[in-house]
Each structure stands twice: as C-alpha cells, then as structure tokens.
Design a protein around this motif. Structure first.
Motif, PDB file in Angstrom:
ATOM      1  N   GLY A  62       0.272  -1.075   0.123  1.00 48.34           N
ATOM      2  CA  GLY A  62      -0.253   0.043  -0.197  1.00 48.34           C
ATOM      3  C   GLY A  62       1.068   1.058   0.374  1.00 48.34           C
ATOM      4  N   VAL A  63       2.177   1.346   0.284  1.00 51.54           N
ATOM      5  CA  VAL A  63       2.681   2.854   0.357  1.00 51.54           C
ATOM      6  C   VAL A  63       3.492   2.344  -0.857  1.00 51.54           C
ATOM      7  CG1 VAL A  63       4.612   3.588   1.380  1.00 51.54           C
ATOM      8  CG2 VAL A  63       2.607   1.937   3.218  1.00 51.54           C
ATOM      9  N   PRO A  64       2.987   3.519  -1.569  1.00 52.76           N
ATOM     10  CA  PRO A  64       4.471   3.520  -2.358  1.00 52.76           C
ATOM     11  C   PRO A  64       5.530   4.251  -2.573  1.00 52.76           C
ATOM     12  CG  PRO A  64       2.104   5.031  -2.833  1.00 52.76           C
ATOM     13  CD  PRO A  64       2.228   4.414  -1.859  1.00 52.76           C
ATOM     14  N   PRO A  65       6.404   3.945  -3.168  1.00 49.99           N
ATOM     15  CA  PRO A  65       7.949   5.125  -3.042  1.00 49.99           C
ATOM     16  C   PRO A  65       8.086   6.619  -2.500  1.00 49.99           C
ATOM     17  CG  PRO A  65       7.844   3.202  -5.030  1.00 49.99           C
ATOM     18  CD  PRO A  65       7.169   3.630  -4.985  1.00 49.99           C
ATOM     19  N   GLY A  66       8.675   6.469  -1.672  1.00 49.15           N
ATOM     20  CA  GLY A  66       9.108   7.735  -1.336  1.00 49.15           C
ATOM     21  C   GLY A  66       7.968   8.494  -0.028  1.00 49.15           C
ATOM     22  N   ARG A  67       6.337   7.338  -0.320  1.00 49.80           N
ATOM     23  CA  ARG A  67       5.247   7.957   0.540  1.00 49.80           C
ATOM     24  C   ARG A  67       6.353   7.067   2.410  1.00 49.80           C
ATOM     25  NH1 ARG A  67       1.036  10.763  -0.767  1.00 49.80           N
ATOM     26  NH2 ARG A  67       1.608  11.636  -2.883  1.00 49.80           N
ATOM     27  N   LEU A  68       4.773   8.068   3.758  1.00 50.31           N
ATOM     28  CA  LEU A  68       5.097   7.294   4.796  1.00 50.31           C
ATOM     29  C   LEU A  68       3.554   6.196   4.888  1.00 50.31           C
ATOM     30  CD1 LEU A  68       6.856  10.161   6.579  1.00 50.31           C
ATOM     31  CD2 LEU A  68       7.617   7.849   5.631  1.00 50.31           C
ATOM     32  N   SER A  69       3.829   5.032   5.757  1.00 48.88           N
ATOM     33  CA  SER A  69       2.027   4.810   6.693  1.00 48.88           C
ATOM     34  C   SER A  69       2.266   5.078   7.872  1.00 48.88           C
ATOM     35  CB  SER A  69       2.519   3.029   6.333  1.00 48.88           C
ATOM     36  OG  SER A  69       3.105   2.642   7.395  1.00 48.88           O
ATOM     37  N   ARG A  70       1.136   5.235   8.481  1.00 49.24           N
ATOM     38  CA  ARG A  70       1.144   5.901   9.848  1.00 49.24           C
ATOM     39  C   ARG A  70      -0.228   5.042  10.801  1.00 49.24           C
ATOM     40  NH1 ARG A  70      -4.529   9.519  10.446  1.00 49.24           N
ATOM     41  NH2 ARG A  70      -4.115  10.233  12.828  1.00 49.24           N
ATOM     42  N   LEU A  71       0.389   4.517  11.520  1.00 53.31           N
ATOM     43  CA  LEU A  71      -0.725   3.322  12.512  1.00 53.31           C
ATOM     44  C   LEU A  71      -0.948   4.835  13.860  1.00 53.31           C
ATOM     45  CD1 LEU A  71      -0.413   0.975  14.503  1.00 53.31           C
ATOM     46  CD2 LEU A  71       1.308   1.320  14.752  1.00 53.31           C
ATOM     47  N   LEU A  72      -1.728   4.089  14.163  1.00 52.33           N
ATOM     48  CA  LEU A  72      -2.758   4.834  14.856  1.00 52.33           C
ATOM     49  C   LEU A  72      -3.621   3.387  16.047  1.00 52.33           C
ATOM     50  CD1 LEU A  72      -4.035   7.460  15.145  1.00 52.33           C
ATOM     51  CD2 LEU A  72      -6.127   6.806  13.948  1.00 52.33           C
ATOM     52  N   LEU A  73      -2.827   3.984  17.136  1.00 54.09           N
ATOM     53  CA  LEU A  73      -3.527   2.994  18.140  1.00 54.09           C
ATOM     54  C   LEU A  73      -4.487   4.079  19.638  1.00 54.09           C
ATOM     55  CD1 LEU A  73       0.056   1.584  19.254  1.00 54.09           C
ATOM     56  CD2 LEU A  73      -1.868   0.448  18.137  1.00 54.09           C
ATOM     57  N   ARG A  74      -5.857   3.310  19.914  1.00 58.82           N
ATOM     58  CA  ARG A  74      -6.239   4.316  20.689  1.00 58.82           C
ATOM     59  C   ARG A  74      -6.668   2.932  21.803  1.00 58.82           C
ATOM     60  NH1 ARG A  74     -10.506   2.731  18.664  1.00 58.82           N
ATOM     61  NH2 ARG A  74     -11.488   2.261  16.013  1.00 58.82           N
ATOM     62  N   HIS A  75      -7.092   3.821  22.673  1.00 59.15           N
ATOM     63  CA  HIS A  75      -7.548   2.606  23.847  1.00 59.15           C
ATOM     64  C   HIS A  75      -8.777   4.039  24.670  1.00 59.15           C
ATOM     65  CE1 HIS A  75      -7.940   0.489  27.555  1.00 59.15           C
ATOM     66  NE2 HIS A  75      -8.090  -0.673  27.098  1.00 59.15           N
ATOM     67  N   ASP A  76      -9.865   3.618  24.780  1.00 56.72           N
ATOM     68  CA  ASP A  76     -10.781   4.543  25.551  1.00 56.72           C
ATOM     69  C   ASP A  76     -11.185   3.823  26.815  1.00 56.72           C
ATOM     70  OD1 ASP A  76     -12.655   2.603  24.561  1.00 56.72           O
ATOM     71  OD2 ASP A  76     -13.686   3.589  23.566  1.00 56.72           O
ATOM     72  N   GLY A  77     -10.993   2.717  27.636  1.00 54.18           N
ATOM     73  CA  GLY A  77     -10.852   2.109  28.205  1.00 54.18           C
ATOM     74  C   GLY A  77     -12.170   0.919  28.187  1.00 54.18           C
ATOM     75  N   ARG A  78     -12.222   1.038  27.119  1.00 55.59           N
ATOM     76  CA  ARG A  78     -13.099  -0.371  26.328  1.00 55.59           C
ATOM     77  C   ARG A  78     -12.832  -1.152  25.451  1.00 55.59           C
ATOM     78  NH1 ARG A  78     -18.107   1.299  24.569  1.00 55.59           N
ATOM     79  NH2 ARG A  78     -17.549   3.295  24.238  1.00 55.59           N
ATOM     80  N   VAL A  79     -12.326  -0.348  24.333  1.00 56.02           N
ATOM     81  CA  VAL A  79     -11.636  -0.677  22.848  1.00 56.02           C
ATOM     82  C   VAL A  79     -10.280  -0.091  22.965  1.00 56.02           C
ATOM     83  CG1 VAL A  79     -12.082  -1.130  20.306  1.00 56.02           C
ATOM     84  CG2 VAL A  79     -14.475  -1.115  21.564  1.00 56.02           C
ATOM     85  N   LEU A  80      -9.834  -1.013  22.583  1.00 53.24           N
ATOM     86  CA  LEU A  80      -7.836  -0.945  21.961  1.00 53.24           C
ATOM     87  C   LEU A  80      -8.656  -0.844  20.240  1.00 53.24           C
ATOM     88  CD1 LEU A  80      -4.923  -1.972  23.176  1.00 53.24           C
ATOM     89  CD2 LEU A  80      -5.529  -2.177  20.572  1.00 53.24           C
ATOM     90  N   GLY A  81      -8.108  -0.001  19.395  1.00 50.42           N
ATOM     91  CA  GLY A  81      -8.042   0.240  18.002  1.00 50.42           C
ATOM     92  C   GLY A  81      -6.857  -0.428  17.754  1.00 50.42           C
ATOM     93  N   VAL A  82      -6.586  -0.178  16.668  1.00 53.91           N
ATOM     94  CA  VAL A  82      -5.188  -0.437  16.023  1.00 53.91           C
ATOM     95  C   VAL A  82      -5.403  -0.120  13.793  1.00 53.91           C
ATOM     96  CG1 VAL A  82      -3.220  -1.954  15.222  1.00 53.91           C
ATOM     97  CG2 VAL A  82      -4.028  -2.264  17.214  1.00 53.91           C
ATOM     98  N   GLU A  83      -5.319   1.316  14.154  1.00 52.95           N
ATOM     99  CA  GLU A  83      -5.682   1.527  12.530  1.00 52.95           C
ATOM    100  C   GLU A  83      -3.864   1.782  11.592  1.00 52.95           C
ATOM    101  OE1 GLU A  83      -7.996   5.199  11.190  1.00 52.95           O
ATOM    102  OE2 GLU A  83      -8.950   3.620  12.199  1.00 52.95           O
ATOM    103  N   VAL A  84      -4.089   1.756  10.903  1.00 51.83           N
ATOM    104  CA  VAL A  84      -3.427   1.341   9.912  1.00 51.83           C
ATOM    105  C   VAL A  84      -3.627   2.609   8.497  1.00 51.83           C
ATOM    106  CG1 VAL A  84      -0.625   0.162   8.309  1.00 51.83           C
ATOM    107  CG2 VAL A  84      -1.952  -0.012  10.636  1.00 51.83           C
ATOM    108  N   HIS A  85      -2.747   3.396   8.161  1.00 52.41           N
ATOM    109  CA  HIS A  85      -3.529   4.430   6.816  1.00 52.41           C
ATOM    110  C   HIS A  85      -1.806   3.919   6.567  1.00 52.41           C
ATOM    111  CE1 HIS A  85      -6.083   6.813   8.969  1.00 52.41           C
ATOM    112  NE2 HIS A  85      -6.120   5.301   9.615  1.00 52.41           N
ATOM    113  N   ASP A  86      -2.448   3.948   4.550  1.00 46.73           N
ATOM    114  CA  ASP A  86      -1.376   4.384   3.631  1.00 46.73           C
ATOM    115  C   ASP A  86      -2.141   5.074   2.561  1.00 46.73           C
ATOM    116  OD1 ASP A  86      -2.915   2.071   1.381  1.00 46.73           O
ATOM    117  OD2 ASP A  86      -2.379   1.039   2.816  1.00 46.73           O
TER     118      ASP A  86
END
Length: 145
Positions: A62-86
C-alpha cells in the motif's frame, strides 16, 4: 515519589517503506501498551501480531515509494483500536480457503481471527485498515485490566 505517566488515549507514528519499520511499529506498540497498563494482558500478543500484519501489508502493498504509512493506536477503556493508513490504491481482502497454500496472503486472515472486528475504510488518498479488541472484562478476551 513514584508516579506513573499515563499516555494519551490516542497515539500515532509514521513509518518509512522499509523492513525495519515493522519492528519499529511493534516496539511503538509495546511502549504504548505498557504506558496504558495493558502489557501482559490476555490479548497483548494478539494486538502485536495484528500490528505486525497490518504494517507489513501496508509496506508491501500500500505504500508507494517515497511515502509513509501511519500507525494509529487508541484506547478508551473499553476498546483498543489499531489502524494503519497508507496511500496506495486497492482494497485488501482475506484470502479464500483455496489460497492458503501460498507463501503469502494470510495476514488479514490472522487479523480477522485474532481481533474482535476489522475492516477497511477508504480515504481521499489510499485507505485505512483497522482492527479492534474489545475489553469488557469477561476473561480471556479481555484487553482492559
């Protein structure tokens, strides 16, 4: 005084398109889980494996040359979310049963099996692949202490 610093409930990091980014993403996740008091919980290893798979997929597909990916982690006390953007095109899919003999293509199968829910969200440029771990305190499925 022995004070514990509580990390923000939303953390993100950007990664280059290189092999060492997967290990760096895992380390960032370990640090985040530790800061949230979730390291060593029943599903911490599942979270780490899903981070590895999602970041690997983003870097390989998903990440073209020269671009970055983004890892987002979130936690609200009930749900832990993992999200990767490309910024790459296309929507990933879980392999069909007949495809599991190949050497690759099982990452999303693992994410689907280990997380409580997962999906893909299109973005203006690229996509976000996410998964969530519910923490309702009901034993082995719990992420939350």
């Amino acid at each position: 005084m022995n004070a514990t610093t509580q990390l923000p409930s939303l953390r993100e990091r950007f990664f280059r398109r290189e092999r060492r980014s997967v290990q760096a993403a895992r380390q960032f996740t370990v640090e985040t889980l530790t800061g949230w008091g979730l390291a060593g919980t029943d599903r911490a290893d599942d979270v780490l494996l899903c981070v590895s798979e999602l970041v690997t997929n983003a870097l390989l597909h998903g990440v073209p040359p020269g671009r970055l990916s983004r890892l987002l982690l979130r936690h609200d006390g009930r749900v832990l979310g993992v999200e990767v953007h490309d910024s790459g095109p296309g929507v990933p899919r879980v392999v069909e049963a007949a495809d599991v003999e190949g050497e690759s293509g099982r990452g999303l199968l693992l994410v689907a099996a280990l997380s409580d829910r997962w999906g893909v969200r299109e973005r203006e440029l690229g996509k976000a692949v996410w998964c969530e771990f519910l923490g309702d305190g009901r034993g082995s499925g719990s992420v939350v202490r």
